[in-house]
Design an enzyme around this catalytic site. Structure first.
Site, PDB file in Angstrom:
ATOM      1  N   HIS A   1      -1.156  -2.860  14.131  1.00  0.00           N
ATOM      2  CA  HIS A   1      -1.300  -1.802  13.178  1.00  0.00           C
ATOM      3  C   HIS A   1      -2.771  -1.429  12.899  1.00  0.00           C
ATOM      4  CE1 HIS A   1      -1.198  -1.854   8.436  1.00  0.00           C
ATOM      5  NE2 HIS A   1      -1.139  -0.612   8.800  1.00  0.00           N
TER       6      HIS A   1
ATOM      7  N   HIS B   1       0.797  -1.228   0.000  1.00  0.00           N
ATOM      8  CA  HIS B   1       0.000   0.000   0.000  1.00  0.00           C
ATOM      9  C   HIS B   1       0.831   1.282   0.000  1.00  0.00           C
ATOM     10  CE1 HIS B   1       0.067  -0.622   4.375  1.00  0.00           C
ATOM     11  NE2 HIS B   1      -0.834  -1.563   4.320  1.00  0.00           N
TER      12      HIS B   1
ATOM     13  N   HIS C   1      -4.156 -10.893  13.618  1.00  0.00           N
ATOM     14  CA  HIS C   1      -4.420  -9.655  12.872  1.00  0.00           C
ATOM     15  C   HIS C   1      -5.333  -9.988  11.691  1.00  0.00           C
ATOM     16  CE1 HIS C   1      -3.832  -5.798  11.059  1.00  0.00           C
ATOM     17  NE2 HIS C   1      -2.650  -5.958  10.502  1.00  0.00           N
TER      18      HIS C   1
ATOM     19  N   ASP D   1       2.597  -7.847  13.277  1.00  0.00           N
ATOM     20  CA  ASP D   1       3.248  -6.746  12.549  1.00  0.00           C
ATOM     21  C   ASP D   1       4.383  -6.093  13.346  1.00  0.00           C
ATOM     22  OD1 ASP D   1       1.872  -6.886  10.154  1.00  0.00           O
ATOM     23  OD2 ASP D   1       0.419  -5.328  10.657  1.00  0.00           O
TER      24      ASP D   1
ATOM     25  N   TYR E   1      10.090  -0.202   8.059  1.00  0.00           N
ATOM     26  CA  TYR E   1       8.769  -0.757   8.365  1.00  0.00           C
ATOM     27  C   TYR E   1       8.084   0.080   9.455  1.00  0.00           C
ATOM     28  CZ  TYR E   1       5.280  -4.346   9.275  1.00  0.00           C
ATOM     29  OH  TYR E   1       4.100  -5.016   9.416  1.00  0.00           O
TER      30      TYR E   1
ATOM     31  N   GLU F   1      -5.657  -7.997   8.840  1.00  0.00           N
ATOM     32  CA  GLU F   1      -5.238  -7.522   7.516  1.00  0.00           C
ATOM     33  C   GLU F   1      -4.931  -8.720   6.611  1.00  0.00           C
ATOM     34  OE1 GLU F   1      -2.206  -4.438   7.362  1.00  0.00           O
ATOM     35  OE2 GLU F   1      -2.874  -3.878   5.360  1.00  0.00           O
TER      36      GLU F   1
ATOM     37  N   ASP G   1      -2.916  -9.693   4.399  1.00  0.00           N
ATOM     38  CA  ASP G   1      -1.629 -10.373   4.204  1.00  0.00           C
ATOM     39  C   ASP G   1      -1.441 -11.500   5.229  1.00  0.00           C
ATOM     40  OD1 ASP G   1      -1.566  -8.118   5.911  1.00  0.00           O
ATOM     41  OD2 ASP G   1       0.596  -7.875   5.733  1.00  0.00           O
TER      42      ASP G   1
ATOM     43  N   HIS H   1       6.295 -10.591   9.426  1.00  0.00           N
ATOM     44  CA  HIS H   1       7.036 -10.286   8.187  1.00  0.00           C
ATOM     45  C   HIS H   1       8.532 -10.371   8.476  1.00  0.00           C
ATOM     46  CE1 HIS H   1       3.505  -8.666   6.091  1.00  0.00           C
ATOM     47  NE2 HIS H   1       3.261  -7.908   7.142  1.00  0.00           N
TER      48      HIS H   1
HETATM   49 FE1  FEO Z   1      -1.084  -4.933   9.124  1.00  0.00          FE
HETATM   50 FE2  FEO Z   1       1.240  -7.203   7.881  1.00  0.00          FE
HETATM   51  O1  FEO Z   1      -0.434  -6.377   8.114  1.00  0.00           O
END
Ligand code: FEO
Length: 398
Positions: free
Chosen positions: A144, A24, A78, A163, A191, A80, A82, A222
């Site tokens: 996040h 994004h 989470h 995250d 990040y 989101e 991903d 990640h």
């Molecule tokens: Fe807030 Fe890696 O997603």
């Protein structure tokens, strides 16, 4: 596809997104990973999952250890996508698995996938037994999204942090200690600057909540995993970033130019900072990605932004940068607006307002600098003299 054993009975079963270059708006020049973790205990547990298009890779890694249909529990740290968009496919093979997440997680997953799966709501301080091991939960809203949580295994001293503490790095290495630490910390900082920075107050709370935990391994969602060799370094980094520790002796001069007049001013401003012993970076928006500039903003106290006047406004590259900057909301910085103009000169008050207005970036501002058409050598010398006085006065106030 192989699972990577982290401890006896604990495996990384995530997926590597070698080609990801845009998260994004954030330039992910090193790609990324979506980390999922498998715990083999009396209750077989999967922590998080992966982006839908890498679902097969995750399943192949799980199959390297166990039949995926034997998974009893999913912990969804989470919403989101991903980390959750493999869920609809996973639910087809384990429809009865319990999905442990917090109330915002349940709400978000229902809004994303329109399914009423077997959700089990957790709150901070709750824990569940897997058999030999337990998992306890801390909700970390806005690190996040409102639904974020972290999961801690006291028997293994592992924090599954989602995250938090992540980095966008695609690599065949799974541990930070296997890569050059400068690269890992730079990516962790990038990040933080591009994902976590607006939520620094919440990060401060998470650091306080995590402080009493014994942690031997931090497994983010990640990038690479932190181990005792480097946990201190990433925690110290997060502390500095969350508490806005910027350096009075670092400056960024960020600009775009039409006919090089604003560029000449940028160079003169850069020289002035250097003369005063303030390390300054000269960052043309034609050559630097806004997400890389954000990484530098973490350390710099002075943020100078320049644009010539175009159509009674500022250049679109500068406008895009300033709106990105405002959203990420760095605090306690000193701003400077500058630019050249032909007749109207509107760009300079616009920049000053976007940097200084409390409803915008809210920076403490230096006197703006403007120049009509092309600055001469003498004009640039005068600019340096007056800016030097301005910066010295501001540094004395600090
Ligand atoms: Fe807030 Fe890696 O997603």
């Amino acid at each position: 596809m192989k699972a990577v054993k982290l401890r006896e009975g604990i495996y990384w079963v995530g997926a590597i997104d070698w080609d990801l270059r845009n998260f994004h708006g954030y330039l992910t020049q090193r790609g990324s990973t979506y980390n999922a973790y498998l715990i083999i205990d009396e209750k077989i547990t999967l922590i998080d999952n992966v982006k839908y298009y890498l679902y097969d890779e995750m399943i192949a890694r799980i199959k390297d250890v166990i039949d995926p249909s034997k998974i009893d529990i999913i912990v969804q740290n989470h919403v989101e996508m991903d980390h959750s968009s493999g869920l609809p496919m996973l639910q087809k093979i384990i429809p009865n698995a319990d999905i442990y997440t917090n109330s915002n997680g349940i709400k978000g997953l229902k809004l994303h996938y329109k399914q009423d799966w077997n959700f089990k709501e957790i709150k901070t301080g709750d824990s569940i037994s897997l058999g030999k091991r337990e998992l306890s939960f801390i909700t970390t809203p806005m690190v996040h999204w409102p639904d974020n949580q972290v999961t801690y295994c006291p028997q293994e001293k592992i924090l599954f942090s989602n995250d938090a503490f992540g980095q966008h790095i695609a690599s065949s290495e799974r541990f930070a200690s296997e890569l050059p630490m400068g690269i890992v910390m730079e990516e962790a900082k990038k990040y933080y600057a591009n994902i976590v920075l607006p939520y620094s107050k919440q990060v401060q709370k998470v650091l306080d909540l995590a402080a009493p935990l014994a942690i031997d391994m931090i497994c983010p969602s990640h990038g690479v995993i932190w181990t005792p060799d480097n946990i201190g370094e990433i925690l110290a980094g997060y502390k500095a970033w969350a508490y806005n520790v910027s350096d009075n002796h670092r400056a960024l001069v960020i600009y775009d130019s039409m006919w090089k007049s604003t560029q000449m001013m940028a160079e003169a401003i850069h020289e002035t900072f250097e003369k005063l012993g303030v390390r300054a970076k000269l960052l043309s928006l034609q050559h630097n990605h806004i997400s890389d500039i954000m990484t530098d903003i973490i350390d710099a106290k002075f943020i100078a932004v320049g644009s010539p006047t175009l159509n009674s406004s500022i250049l679109p590259t500068v406008a895009a940068f300033l709106y990105y900057l405002k959203g990420l909301s760095p605090k306690d910085r000193i701003g400077l607006a500058f630019g050249s103009y032909g007749w109207g000169g509107q760009s300079i008050p616009i920049l000053h307002q976007l940097l200084g207005d409390p409803k915008e970036c809210g920076f403490d501002m230096l006197e703006p600098i403007k120049h009509q058409y092309i600055p001469s050598k003498e004009d640039l010398e005068n600019l340096k003299i007056s800016l030097e006085k301005n910066i010295k006065a501001k540094l004395e106030e600090q």
